[in-house]
Design an enzyme around this catalytic site. Structure first.
Site, PDB file in Angstrom:
ATOM      1  N   MET A  30       0.837  -1.205   0.000  1.00  0.00           N
ATOM      2  CA  MET A  30       0.000   0.000   0.000  1.00  0.00           C
ATOM      3  C   MET A  30       0.875   1.259   0.000  1.00  0.00           C
ATOM      4  O   MET A  30       0.398   2.352   0.292  1.00  0.00           O
ATOM      5  CB  MET A  30      -0.943  -0.010   1.204  1.00  0.00           C
ATOM      6  N   HIS A  37       9.216  -2.927   3.479  1.00  0.00           N
ATOM      7  CA  HIS A  37       8.865  -3.124   2.063  1.00  0.00           C
ATOM      8  C   HIS A  37      10.126  -3.445   1.250  1.00  0.00           C
ATOM      9  O   HIS A  37      10.106  -4.283   0.348  1.00  0.00           O
ATOM     10  CB  HIS A  37       8.235  -1.862   1.489  1.00  0.00           C
TER      11      HIS A  37
HETATM   12  P1  AMP Z   1       1.613  -2.634   3.512  1.00  0.00           P
HETATM   13  O1  AMP Z   1       2.099  -1.644   2.505  1.00  0.00           O
HETATM   14  O2  AMP Z   1       1.670  -2.120   4.920  1.00  0.00           O
HETATM   15  O3  AMP Z   1       0.289  -3.257   3.140  1.00  0.00           O
HETATM   16  O4  AMP Z   1       2.666  -3.819   3.500  1.00  0.00           O
HETATM   17  C1  AMP Z   1       3.013  -4.472   2.304  1.00  0.00           C
HETATM   18  C2  AMP Z   1       3.747  -5.726   2.646  1.00  0.00           C
HETATM   19  O5  AMP Z   1       4.914  -5.385   3.405  1.00  0.00           O
HETATM   20  C3  AMP Z   1       2.913  -6.689   3.506  1.00  0.00           C
HETATM   21  O6  AMP Z   1       3.122  -8.009   3.081  1.00  0.00           O
HETATM   22  C4  AMP Z   1       3.481  -6.457   4.898  1.00  0.00           C
HETATM   23  O7  AMP Z   1       3.365  -7.570   5.741  1.00  0.00           O
HETATM   24  C5  AMP Z   1       4.938  -6.159   4.583  1.00  0.00           C
HETATM   25  N1  AMP Z   1       5.535  -5.407   5.685  1.00  0.00           N
HETATM   26  C6  AMP Z   1       5.075  -4.267   6.261  1.00  0.00           C
HETATM   27  N2  AMP Z   1       5.862  -3.897   7.288  1.00  0.00           N
HETATM   28  C7  AMP Z   1       6.844  -4.835   7.373  1.00  0.00           C
HETATM   29  C8  AMP Z   1       7.990  -5.018   8.237  1.00  0.00           C
HETATM   30  N3  AMP Z   1       8.269  -4.175   9.223  1.00  0.00           N
HETATM   31  N4  AMP Z   1       8.780  -6.089   8.020  1.00  0.00           N
HETATM   32  C9  AMP Z   1       8.503  -6.973   7.018  1.00  0.00           C
HETATM   33  N5  AMP Z   1       7.463  -6.841   6.175  1.00  0.00           N
HETATM   34  C10 AMP Z   1       6.645  -5.793   6.346  1.00  0.00           C
END
Ligand code: AMP
Length: 305
Positions: A30, A37
């Protein structure tokens, strides 16, 4: 790096890569990129020929309109980060492109979607996640899709959906990337004022106390939970939930034995934060990721200088 806005553009891009015999990775996000990310993009870059990152703040997974409005957006900076990491294409569609007028389908993983985050955020949250992830997997048709352990329940729900719908993709999970003090990186951390940022470490602290109790032989989940909760409350953060569950079924465990997932959510100032660790009583050490031992421990983000 190519910027793709429409589903037709993605399909053409993927068809060209496929005909050149290239393996394809998808990293759904997102946006508002941070080192978490980046870890997903690096893992994809290392494993596949063609890396496609999707950037879409999915409105249907937000039950709270103010949370959707406040969600950070930084597409220009995100595109620069993705390009620097060697991403081949960034798919950043409009909401209209993903949900055209008349859109009427929802993908629901029953049961697994209704506990923890589903209970706290509303039953529709994971329906929204599954619907958009299913669409992205159909649009890109990757060999591998990358998700973060940070969102542990999302991994469990998506894996179930992929199995149930026979989607031909492998799901890879990347360990949680943490800040220097243990706080799991999250796009929502940018909304924390300095005093909230200092308190936010309570989530990791609470998980750590419960982990330690288990490592020292505690097998009663109620007592391990109480210890974790108390550590958080002492730091001024009241958990919304503090759960010890089976990592596959997400059901409460009666006794801690083998692998368990400790998951926590809490509101800290304006942000709602989540975190989790996986504990295995069969192993000497506990850990917070589903990764080979060789890949653990190097995922702490350095302190700012
Ligand atoms: P988001 O943009 O928050 O929807 O996250 C996109 C992807 O990045 C999802 O698969 C999350 O689980 C992963 N993600 C977000 N924060 C972290 C983090 N601190 N460590 C590892 N993966 C992450």
């Amino acid at each position: 790096m190519r910027m793709l806005r429409t589903i037709a553009e993605v399909r053409a891009h993927v068809a060209a890569a496929r005909s050149a015999g290239r393996s394809i990775a998808l990293v759904p996000t997102m946006g508002a990129f941070h080192a978490g990310h980046e870890a997903l993009m690096r893992a994809a870059r290392d494993a596949c020929d063609e890396v496609i990152v999707s950037l879409f703040v999915n409105p249907v997974q937000f039950e709270d309109a103010s949370d959707l409005d406040a969600y950070p957006r930084s597409e220009v900076e995100d595109a620069a980060i993705a390009a620097r990491l060697g991403v081949d294409a960034l798919f950043a569609p409009s909401a209209r492109e993903m949900y055209p007028r008349g859109f009427a389908t929802s993908v629901r993983v029953a049961g697994l979607s209704d506990v923890l985050e589903g209970a706290a955020r509303g039953a529709g949250h994971f329906d929204g996640v599954c619907t958009v992830v299913c669409k992205l997997l159909c649009i890109v048709a990757p060999d591998v899709a990358y998700f973060g352990q940070k969102d542990a329940q999302q991994v469990v729900v998506v894996r179930r959906m992929v199995r149930d719908l026979d989607l031909p993709v492998r799901i890879e999970v990347v360990p949680t990337v943490r800040d220097f003090d243990g706080l799991a990186l999250s796009s929502r951390n940018s909304r924390l004022a300095p005093e909230d940022r200092a308190r936010a470490v309570a989530l990791r602290r609470g998980l750590g106390v419960a982990e330690d109790a288990i490592a020292q032989g505690e097998r009663d989940p109620a007592r391990a939970r109480a210890a974790g909760r108390a550590a958080m409350t002492a730091q001024g953060v009241d958990p919304e939930y503090f759960a010890i569950v089976d990592p596959d079924t997400l059901g409460e465990v009666e006794r801690i034995a083998g692998r368990v997932l400790i998951a926590v959510a809490a509101r800290v100032g304006p942000a709602r934060l989540i975190d989790n660790v996986l504990v295995d009583t069969q192993e000497v050490a506990t850990h917070d990721e589903w990764a080979p031992t060789s890949q653990r421990s190097s995922h702490v983000h350095p302190a700012p200088t």
